[in-house]
Design a protein around this motif. Sequence first.
Motif, short mmCIF file in Angstrom:
data_model
loop_
_atom_site.label_atom_id
_atom_site.label_comp_id
_atom_site.label_asym_id
_atom_site.label_seq_id
_atom_site.Cartn_x
_atom_site.Cartn_y
_atom_site.Cartn_z
N ARG A 164 39.27 155.77 26.16
CA ARG A 164 39.45 154.99 24.94
C ARG A 164 38.34 153.97 24.81
O ARG A 164 37.83 153.45 25.80
CB ARG A 164 40.80 154.28 24.94
N LEU A 165 37.98 153.68 23.56
CA LEU A 165 36.91 152.74 23.25
C LEU A 165 37.37 151.92 22.06
O LEU A 165 37.98 152.45 21.14
CB LEU A 165 35.64 153.54 22.98
N LEU A 166 37.12 150.59 22.09
CA LEU A 166 37.65 149.73 21.03
C LEU A 166 36.73 148.54 20.79
O LEU A 166 36.41 147.79 21.72
CB LEU A 166 39.04 149.23 21.41
N LEU A 167 36.32 148.34 19.54
CA LEU A 167 35.58 147.15 19.13
C LEU A 167 36.56 146.01 18.90
O LEU A 167 37.63 146.22 18.31
CB LEU A 167 34.79 147.44 17.85
N ALA A 172 31.45 153.15 16.64
CA ALA A 172 31.23 153.44 18.06
C ALA A 172 32.04 154.66 18.45
O ALA A 172 33.15 154.88 17.94
CB ALA A 172 31.62 152.25 18.92
N ALA A 173 31.50 155.46 19.37
CA ALA A 173 32.19 156.65 19.85
C ALA A 173 31.91 156.83 21.34
O ALA A 173 30.82 156.49 21.82
CB ALA A 173 31.73 157.89 19.08
N GLY A 174 32.90 157.35 22.06
CA GLY A 174 32.73 157.61 23.49
C GLY A 174 33.10 159.04 23.81
O GLY A 174 33.97 159.63 23.17
N ASN A 175 32.43 159.61 24.84
CA ASN A 175 32.68 161.02 25.15
C ASN A 175 33.13 161.22 26.59
O ASN A 175 33.28 160.29 27.38
CB ASN A 175 31.45 161.87 24.82
N ASN A 176 33.34 162.49 26.95
CA ASN A 176 33.88 162.83 28.26
C ASN A 176 32.88 162.67 29.39
O ASN A 176 33.24 162.83 30.56
CB ASN A 176 34.40 164.27 28.25
N LYS A 177 31.64 162.37 29.08
CA LYS A 177 30.65 162.06 30.11
C LYS A 177 30.59 160.55 30.41
O LYS A 177 29.81 160.13 31.25
CB LYS A 177 29.26 162.54 29.69
N SER A 187 33.07 166.70 24.46
CA SER A 187 34.20 166.18 23.71
C SER A 187 34.08 164.70 23.42
O SER A 187 33.82 163.89 24.31
CB SER A 187 35.49 166.44 24.51
N ILE A 188 34.27 164.31 22.15
CA ILE A 188 34.36 162.90 21.76
C ILE A 188 35.80 162.48 21.94
O ILE A 188 36.70 162.97 21.25
CB ILE A 188 33.91 162.68 20.31
N SER A 189 36.05 161.57 22.84
CA SER A 189 37.43 161.19 23.16
C SER A 189 37.97 160.08 22.29
O SER A 189 39.18 159.96 22.09
CB SER A 189 37.53 160.78 24.63
N SER A 190 37.08 159.23 21.74
CA SER A 190 37.56 158.05 21.01
C SER A 190 36.51 157.54 20.04
O SER A 190 35.30 157.64 20.32
CB SER A 190 37.93 156.94 22.01
N VAL A 191 36.96 157.01 18.90
CA VAL A 191 36.07 156.37 17.93
C VAL A 191 36.67 155.03 17.51
O VAL A 191 37.88 154.84 17.55
CB VAL A 191 35.83 157.26 16.68
N SER A 192 35.80 154.10 17.10
CA SER A 192 36.24 152.78 16.65
C SER A 192 35.27 152.27 15.60
O SER A 192 34.06 152.48 15.71
CB SER A 192 36.30 151.80 17.84
N ILE A 193 35.80 151.60 14.57
CA ILE A 193 34.98 151.01 13.50
C ILE A 193 35.17 149.51 13.52
O ILE A 193 36.29 149.00 13.68
CB ILE A 193 35.36 151.57 12.12
N ALA A 194 34.07 148.77 13.35
CA ALA A 194 34.14 147.32 13.30
C ALA A 194 35.01 146.86 12.14
O ALA A 194 35.11 147.53 11.11
CB ALA A 194 32.73 146.73 13.16
N PRO A 232 21.60 155.33 13.70
CA PRO A 232 21.88 155.22 15.14
C PRO A 232 21.22 153.97 15.72
O PRO A 232 20.07 153.67 15.43
CB PRO A 232 21.25 156.49 15.72
N CYS A 233 21.97 153.22 16.53
CA CYS A 233 21.41 151.98 17.05
C CYS A 233 21.53 151.84 18.56
O CYS A 233 20.83 151.01 19.14
CB CYS A 233 22.05 150.76 16.37
N ARG A 234 22.39 152.59 19.23
CA ARG A 234 22.51 152.40 20.68
C ARG A 234 23.18 153.60 21.32
O ARG A 234 24.11 154.18 20.75
CB ARG A 234 23.33 151.14 20.98
N VAL A 235 22.71 153.99 22.50
CA VAL A 235 23.38 154.98 23.32
C VAL A 235 23.22 154.57 24.77
O VAL A 235 22.14 154.16 25.19
CB VAL A 235 22.83 156.41 23.08
#
Length: 383
Positions: free
Chosen positions: A200-203, A163-168, A149-156, A187-190
């Motif tokens: 939650r994830l936020l730029l 950017a996106a964050g998941n349940n892991k 599951s992708i829990s959160s996304v954020s755009i600059a 893709p640039c980073r994982v």
Amino acid sequence: MNRFWEALSGICSRTIQHPESQVNRLCITPDKKFLAAAGRHHVRLYDIKSSNPNVIMNFEGHTNNITGVAFHCEGKWMVTSSEDCTVRVWDTRSGQIQRSYTHDHPVNDVVIHPNQGELVSADRGGVIMIWDLGDNKCTHQLIPEDDVSISSVSIASDGSLLAAGNNKGDVYMWRMFQSQETTTLSPCRVFNAHKTYLTRLLLSPDIKLLATCSADHTVRIWRIDMNEENLELVPELPKQAGSEPIAQYPGGPASPADSTDSVDDGPSFQARQGRSRSSSNLTSSSHPSRPSTSASNAPLDTFKPVNAVIANRHPLPLETILESHQRWVWDCAFSADSAYLVTVCSDHYARLWEVASATIIRQYNGHHRGAVCVALNDYSSQT
């Protein structure tokens, strides 16, 4: 219940009852006049500066919890995501649905690209969809890891990063390049930001920081250097010999109910240069519990980077860890200058942090249940 706090004094200046359901997300309109509270089945709009507790406008149409809400830069339309597997665009003048896009799984989050012409939504099946509002179709499908599951996304704020964050607890980042015709992603980073759920994830507005909230009771602040060469570490997954092309249909043609044309006098969905939006009124909400496609038959650009990059994990530099939370941290909001961060937690507290020193400037207590969402408007002395 929604609570309005004065940032400097920590005094709760106003409360708004929301008795029909929990409040899942909060968002302040760009003109700073209204607060949108997203709950179960509806979004309610309240006047921020008035003492009137009544609802100004009610947006109804979802059939399950609303998980995300965001506004067009001039407030002409609003977008929502929901556990009913849809993303909907609403005319804020009439309250009517202008677009409806479908995922195969409950949708956890949605954000608006700064160009105001694209949306990015993410679901529990691990799929991120990019929707072109002008062409009324999905143009990209990103699948960092199947069935995670992708829990959160954020755009600059300038549209340069997704950017996106998941349940892991993993974070995925893409460079975004835009021409007049199309948006290209690289893709640039994982990396693994937390050992458990990322909520939650936020730029940050200045695109120098990335905040990640987690069930591990912490918020971690990561440093971003857009000029750093090794930000470009992750290659796209190459096509294997004899395999099908990477572009594919995510869900086949849409039914008429999945896509609604705008009314004649409705909002115009044209891409444009986005404007930076600052924030200044802090509003937090609590509730008793929190729940743990496509609009066109055109082929999509589909990226599955995880198998190619799992050995190339390289975290961003860790700036600081905010560690005074006692339970799950659900949401956060940066100040307009990116120097401060507000967090809300299941321990019933909202906290204002100075990012550079990782110190609590103010702690807001008064919620009788876990605080799960926050909106910050820092142009005035009221929060």
